[in-house]
Scaffold this active site. Structure first.
Site, PDB file in Angstrom:
ATOM      1  N   GLY A 327       0.819  -1.202   0.000  1.00 47.78           N
ATOM      2  CA  GLY A 327       0.000   0.000   0.000  1.00 47.78           C
ATOM      3  C   GLY A 327       0.854   1.253   0.000  1.00 47.78           C
ATOM      4  O   GLY A 327       1.937   1.302  -0.591  1.00 47.78           O
ATOM      5  N   SER A 328       0.389   2.271   0.703  1.00 50.27           N
ATOM      6  CA  SER A 328       1.060   3.574   0.663  1.00 50.27           C
ATOM      7  C   SER A 328       2.405   3.603   1.379  1.00 50.27           C
ATOM      8  O   SER A 328       3.147   4.578   1.246  1.00 50.27           O
ATOM      9  CB  SER A 328       0.139   4.645   1.264  1.00 50.27           C
ATOM     10  N   THR A 329       2.758   2.540   2.140  1.00 51.11           N
ATOM     11  CA  THR A 329       4.103   2.501   2.725  1.00 51.11           C
ATOM     12  C   THR A 329       5.157   2.367   1.624  1.00 51.11           C
ATOM     13  O   THR A 329       6.347   2.587   1.874  1.00 51.11           O
ATOM     14  CB  THR A 329       4.252   1.327   3.706  1.00 51.11           C
ATOM     15  N   PHE A 330       4.701   2.040   0.408  1.00 55.26           N
ATOM     16  CA  PHE A 330       5.611   1.883  -0.728  1.00 55.26           C
ATOM     17  C   PHE A 330       5.898   3.217  -1.421  1.00 55.26           C
ATOM     18  O   PHE A 330       6.787   3.308  -2.264  1.00 55.26           O
ATOM     19  CB  PHE A 330       4.988   0.909  -1.732  1.00 55.26           C
TER      20      PHE A 330
END
Length: 631
Positions: A327-330
């Site tokens: 998700g947005s941790t990427f």
């Protein structure tokens, strides 16, 4: 008359001569036989005496192996995590009892015996000689041992024997790290005679398996005098062999217990805490877990089936084997790839109306009304999808993939723990080789926000955070600090080859995610001065949202079945002013990263920092110092 006497004398003379010859022949034969016998005796007793003395000794002396004591496993401060305990067991010798079923019935009145126990005992009795003891039950309590000893006169053939059993003092908290030991299977026999010893156990999973050779030790020997049928008369000599070596881990068991307890509030979750400079893992937790002590003596079929059928997979180490869309941790990967490409600079901005049109497809931002105009730091702070759609379209998937690999994605880290999974870091070449199709540009947009083909483990997310926080050094995670008697190595980690000012942009964005009032994780911030963290929230969809649902309103996670809810993720490091600890957290189907995963990371990172003896304010707290050189 005289003639007759003459003839008679001649006959007597002839008979005498014949008799003499026969006697000489017989005498010669006797002498020859005696000489042959004497020669044979001389050959056997003098010339071959050493050989036959050795054979006689071998018939009289039996050499038996003694199982070595398994080496202990301790945490970074020497706290025992895996030890050996005395194993009291009741055994029965068939030749000393008239009726084995009656003896078993009497033992069952003291120690519970199942039908399976009885069948196993009777099976072993038929395979062994009657004077060889057969184990009836192991791991007896002291009360059971005392009761059996008191009733020995009424238990013909029964006696108490003492051995060793592996014990894990912290049970579920360390199960996924240490693994467990079990009986040797036929496929594991490799010619080492110690593996054939009755009751011998080896590492089956975790570090028990990874460090098997060091932990096993060297078998000892016992010289026993036996009679013609093999019964032991006495022990002549004994060599205990070499016990297994002690293995010291980087784990802080206090922090490990805290992490495991914190995760237990969720249905299924995992986390990894690392030292950003050394790669030492201080905590690696996966929930739900299991008790490895149940495996030591052989787990029941019912419990095994329960573990296998549990939908939250307690046997799986989610921290290293769970592969999830990040998700947005990427988004830090996409942002850093864009800066390093030179196509986008830190001042680049995008207007977000809540969606992004590409061809005849519309890609939605998580915020329906949009974020307005955002630059890179603002895009990280608000986790704006539209910004990263535009950036990824400009740089392409291959640049993103290459940066992901530099930060530890899409490949095994080489962790000293079995069953680590590599995740997936897609590229044009990867899709062609794996799926046999060409890469579509729309897939780049999806990958840029950590969805689509992208998969990562919590360990990889923690490693990524380390490499961002430590100035771009390619630290690798490890659990083993040192093996007693082994070499002590110091590792110098190479650079991943990114510019410091580009990393500074990423760090600033992660800092504002948590500490800016409009950051997505502001509510989960650490408020204690000097302990502040920086991080990034993430939510990963596990279901497809239809256009009809978007038009009527996307269903909230709490209104969905557990299996259809988004995964919640969070990555972070602390303290912000001098990064030392990094964490990666996944809460399966937990919903939003800001509400489910970020508070877990906050609590664990705060506890981790407070356990650091370098802080004078908490000098009286159980220590959890940085690891120093890797060993």
């Amino acid at each position: 008359m005289s003639g007759s006497r003459g003839m008679s004398g001649d006959r007597d003379t002839d008979r005498y001569r014949t008799l003499t010859r026969r006697m000489l022949v017989l005498g010669g034969l006797k002498v020859g036989l005696l000489s042959t016998l004497a020669g044979r005796l001389y050959y056997l007793q003098v010339l071959q005496s050493q050989k036959y003395t050795m054979l006689a000794e071998e018939n009289r002396i039996s050499l038996r192996l003694i199982a070595p004591s398994r080496g202990p496993i301790v945490d970074r401060f020497g706290v025992p995590l895996a030890v050996n305990q005395q194993n009291y067991r009741v055994v029965v010798t068939a030749e000393r009892t008239k009726s084995m079923p009656e003896t078993l019935d009497k033992i069952a009145q003291i120690v519970p015996l199942t039908d399976a126990d009885r069948r196993r005992v009777m099976r072993e009795l038929h395979r062994k000689r009657r004077f060889v003891p057969v184990t009836v039950r192991e791991n007896l309590t002291w009360e059971q041992v005392a009761t059996i000893e008191m009733n020995i006169p009424d238990l013909p053939g029964a006696s108490i024997d003492v051995g060793e059993i592996r014990y894990y003092p912290f049970g579920e908290a360390t199960a996924h790290i240490l693994g467990y030991v079990g009986a040797v299977s036929e496929s594991e026999l490799n010619g080492d005679p110690v593996l054939s010893l009755p009751g011998f156990r080896i590492g089956k999973s975790g570090l028990e398996k990874h460090h098997e050779k060091s932990l096993r030790g060297t078998a000892g020997t016992s010289q026993l005098e036996v009679n013609a049928v093999g019964r032991v008369i006495r022990e002549l000599s004994r060599d205990e062999g070499q016990p297994g070596r002690e293995v010291q881990l980087t784990i802080d068991i206090g922090l490990q217990q805290f992490a495991q307890q914190r995760l237990s509030k969720e249905q299924s979750a995992a986390c990894v805490v690392m030292d950003v400079h050394t790669g030492a893992i201080y905590a690696l937790a996966s929930h739900p877990s299991y008790d490895p002590n149940q495996f030591t003596m052989g787990i029941s079929a019912e419990l095994w089936e329960d573990l296998l059928s549990n939908p939250t997979t307690p046997l799986s180490n989610k921290a290293v084997a769970g592969q999830y869309p990040p998700g947005s941790t990427f988004k830090m990967v996409t942002a850093l790839a864009a800066l390093e490409s030179g196509i986008v600079n830190k001042s680049f901005s995008v207007f977000c109306p809540g969606h992004y049109d590409f061809g005849d497809h519309r890609f939605h931002c998580w915020k329906k009304g949009g974020h307005g105009t955002v630059d890179m730091v603002g895009a990280l702070r608000h986790s704006c999808d539209t910004f990263f759609y535009e950036v990824s379209r400009r740089i392409g998937i291959d640049r993103i993939s290459e940066m992901g690999k530099r930060l530890g994605m899409g490949q095994p880290s080489g962790l000293d723990l079995p069953h680590e999974r590599p995740g997936v870091m897609p590229s044009t070449e990867w899709k062609k080789a794996t799926i046999g199709k060409s890469w579509a540009q729309g897939e780049t947009l999806i990958a840029s926000i950590g969805q689509g083909y992208v998969l990562a483990t919590p360990l990889q997310l923690a490693t990524m955070s380390c490499r961002l926080a430590n100035g771009g050094h390619a630290v690798k995670p490890h659990l083993t600090k040192q093996i007693k008697g082994g070499p002590h190595e110091t590792t110098v980690w190479p650079s991943i080859g990114v510019k410091k000012d580009h990393l500074d942009v990423i760090i600033r964005g992660m800092t504002e995610v948590v500490n800016a009032p409009n950051g997505t994780a502001f509510k989960a911030r650490i408020t204690e001065a000097g302990f502040e963290m920086a991080g990034k929230t993430g939510s990963a969809q596990v279901r497809r949202i239809s256009m009809a649902e978007r038009n009527t309103g996307v269903k909230k996670n709490e209104d969905l079945p557990w299996r259809e809810r988004d995964h919640a993720l969070f990555v972070a490091f602390a303290p912000v002013h001098a990064p030392r600890y990094a964490i990666g957290v996944i809460v399966e189907h937990g919903g939003g990263g800001s509400t489910a995963a970020a508070p877990i990371a906050r609590d664990i990172l705060l506890e981790c920092q407070k356990r650091d003896p370098g802080r004078s304010a908490v000098a009286d707290v159980t220590p959890g110092a940085p690891d120093g050189p890797r060993g």
